[in-house]
Design a protein around this motif. Structure first.
Motif, PDB file in Angstrom:
ATOM      1  N   GLY A 298      -2.754  10.589   2.526  1.00 52.42           N
ATOM      2  CA  GLY A 298      -1.612  10.747   3.417  1.00 52.42           C
ATOM      3  C   GLY A 298      -1.420   9.565   4.346  1.00 52.42           C
TER       4      GLY A 298
ATOM      5  N   PHE B  93      -3.834   7.265  -2.986  1.00 50.82           N
ATOM      6  CA  PHE B  93      -2.856   7.492  -4.048  1.00 50.82           C
ATOM      7  C   PHE B  93      -2.250   6.155  -4.499  1.00 50.82           C
ATOM      8  CE2 PHE B  93       0.759   9.398  -6.304  1.00 50.82           C
ATOM      9  CZ  PHE B  93       0.092  10.389  -6.979  1.00 50.82           C
ATOM     10  N   HIS B  94      -3.139   5.160  -4.673  1.00 55.26           N
ATOM     11  CA  HIS B  94      -2.735   3.861  -5.180  1.00 55.26           C
ATOM     12  C   HIS B  94      -3.328   3.657  -6.573  1.00 55.26           C
ATOM     13  CE1 HIS B  94      -1.699   3.267  -1.028  1.00 55.26           C
ATOM     14  NE2 HIS B  94      -2.953   3.154  -0.622  1.00 55.26           N
TER      15      HIS B  94
ATOM     16  N   GLY C  31      -5.381  10.603  -2.822  1.00 59.16           N
ATOM     17  CA  GLY C  31      -4.412  10.428  -1.748  1.00 59.16           C
ATOM     18  C   GLY C  31      -4.920  10.992  -0.432  1.00 59.16           C
TER      19      GLY C  31
ATOM     20  N   LYS D 270       3.848   5.389  -8.282  1.00 61.03           N
ATOM     21  CA  LYS D 270       5.056   6.017  -8.801  1.00 61.03           C
ATOM     22  C   LYS D 270       4.748   7.170  -9.753  1.00 61.03           C
ATOM     23  CE  LYS D 270       7.821   1.787  -8.474  1.00 61.03           C
ATOM     24  NZ  LYS D 270       8.607   0.772  -9.217  1.00 61.03           N
TER      25      LYS D 270
ATOM     26  N   ARG E 216       2.600   4.699  -2.175  1.00 59.51           N
ATOM     27  CA  ARG E 216       2.226   5.728  -3.132  1.00 59.51           C
ATOM     28  C   ARG E 216       2.539   5.259  -4.545  1.00 59.51           C
ATOM     29  NH1 ARG E 216       1.581  11.021  -1.989  1.00 59.51           N
ATOM     30  NH2 ARG E 216       2.776  11.614  -3.813  1.00 59.51           N
TER      31      ARG E 216
ATOM     32  N   GLN F 141       0.873   4.832   4.345  1.00 64.10           N
ATOM     33  CA  GLN F 141       0.223   5.568   3.260  1.00 64.10           C
ATOM     34  C   GLN F 141      -1.174   5.021   2.988  1.00 64.10           C
ATOM     35  OE1 GLN F 141       1.100   8.251   1.542  1.00 64.10           O
ATOM     36  NE2 GLN F 141      -0.698   8.174   0.221  1.00 64.10           N
TER      37      GLN F 141
ATOM     38  N   ARG G  99       0.848  -1.192   0.000  1.00 61.87           N
ATOM     39  CA  ARG G  99       0.000   0.000   0.000  1.00 61.87           C
ATOM     40  C   ARG G  99       0.887   1.247   0.000  1.00 61.87           C
ATOM     41  NH1 ARG G  99      -5.610  -0.960   2.203  1.00 61.87           N
ATOM     42  NH2 ARG G  99      -5.856  -3.217   2.233  1.00 61.87           N
TER      43      ARG G  99
END
Length: 329
Positions: free
Chosen positions: A206, A253-254, A204, A23, A21, A250, A19
């Motif tokens: 955070g 944002f996957h 995302g 790229k 962020r 995180q 899990r």
């Protein structure tokens, strides 16, 4: 801890590890379907997420309790400016994977493309590529889409590959060669009523703790030191924390894939009145081509999303949806 049970169901799917962020803001399509028939065609497209609306349709799914009745569908609008085919790339496959055989680019490419890639090729690149087609195992079309075409203030275009249907590599190459330098619309690749798979990067959020990130239960109010923490990280021996234990990290944002999103509307005019008063929040007015798909898709407004022909549960026939009304919030 005597009040707690000795075992509990695991929380959070391991299928989504790691899990971390993503790229890139641009999602990757790793697998492409094979369409029935010998006709060559592109298997994907790209657009930009706009926002959500509701579409009132007649339910045409047979053998369902709601068949023939009105159905209010939550839907998502995707702005789909024309995609320009700027090149063709061939791959050969060996025991080590896929390797590029050649790249050939069209002439008179847009100036904005220099912000993304630097293209240098010989004048006889096409004739050399035709001699190497026999070595290839697959052919991909190199496409570019500009965010500025839908009003997004970004000059740098997105460049990505699109697979070509068909098993004959030579026919694939000739098809891409024929559309090289041309612009294609979403209606050239998809048809109204069919399902598509959507790829995107989620919103995302955070760093989050294990309760929000994995859905573990909060401990009771009399627990020692913490409430929103995991009950145990593992045994005292071996002194190792397994990767399956829910930890903070995180969240969002996957890269995610949504399968079988049905196309409810596909047009290049605002005759359906999808624009709310003042435009969509965080996007604005949709003035060009767009697609409306049933359900939600990953990402935030203005983010690039990729679409492909469905890879699961291919339907025997494609029915155009009976749209009664478009409800704009």
């Amino acid at each position: 801890m005597g009040h707690r049970k000795y075992s509990a169901p695991r929380r959070g799917s391991i299928a989504f590890r790691p899990r971390a962020r993503a790229k890139s803001l641009e999602a990757r399509v790793r697998t492409w379907p094979q369409l029935a028939g010998e006709k060559n065609a592109l298997l994907g497209f790209a657009g930009f997420k706009v926002g959500s609306i509701h579409v009132l349709t007649i339910d045409d799914r047979e053998k369902t309790p709601n068949f023939g009745k009105q159905l209010l569908n939550a839907a998502t609008v995707i702005a789909t400016p024309p995609v320009k085919i700027i090149g063709v790339r061939a791959y050969k496959t060996d025991i080590y994977g896929q390797h590029a055989v050649f790249d050939v680019y069209a002439k008179d490419l847009p100036k904005e493309l220099a912000r993304r890639v630097e293209i240098k090729q010989a004048e006889d690149a096409m004739s050399k590529a035709e001699g190497k087609v026999a070595q290839a195992s697959s052919v991909m079309a190199i496409a570019a889409v500009s965010p500025s075409a839908v009003g997004i203030p970004q000059k740098k275009p997105f460049v990505f590959e699109l697979a070509v249907s068909g098993k004959d590599v030579k026919a694939q190459f000739e098809y891409v060669k024929g559309i090289l330098g041309k612009e294609l619309k979403a209606s050239d690749i998809f048809q109204l009523g069919q399902n598509v798979d959507v790829f995107g990067i989620t919103r995302g959020k955070g760093i989050e703790g294990p309760v929000t990130r994995f859905g573990v239960k909060r401990k009771q109010h009399k627990s020692r030191k913490s409430v929103r923490a995991v009950g145990t990280l593992g045994p005292i021996s071996p002194a190792v924390v397994m990767y399956t234990v829910a930890r903070q990290g995180q969240h969002g944002f996957h890269q995610r894939t949504e399968y079988n999103k049905r196309i409810l509307l596909m047009t290049n005019t605002d005759k359906d009145g999808i624009n709310p008063k003042g435009g969509f929040k965080h996007f604005g007015l949709v003035t060009g081509d767009y697609i409306v798909v049933r359900g939600s898709i990953p990402g935030v407004p203005k983010r690039l999303v990729k679409m492909r022909h469905p890879i699961r549960n291919l339907p025997k026939k494609v029915l155009e949806p009976k749209v009664l009304e478009v409800v704009v919030e």
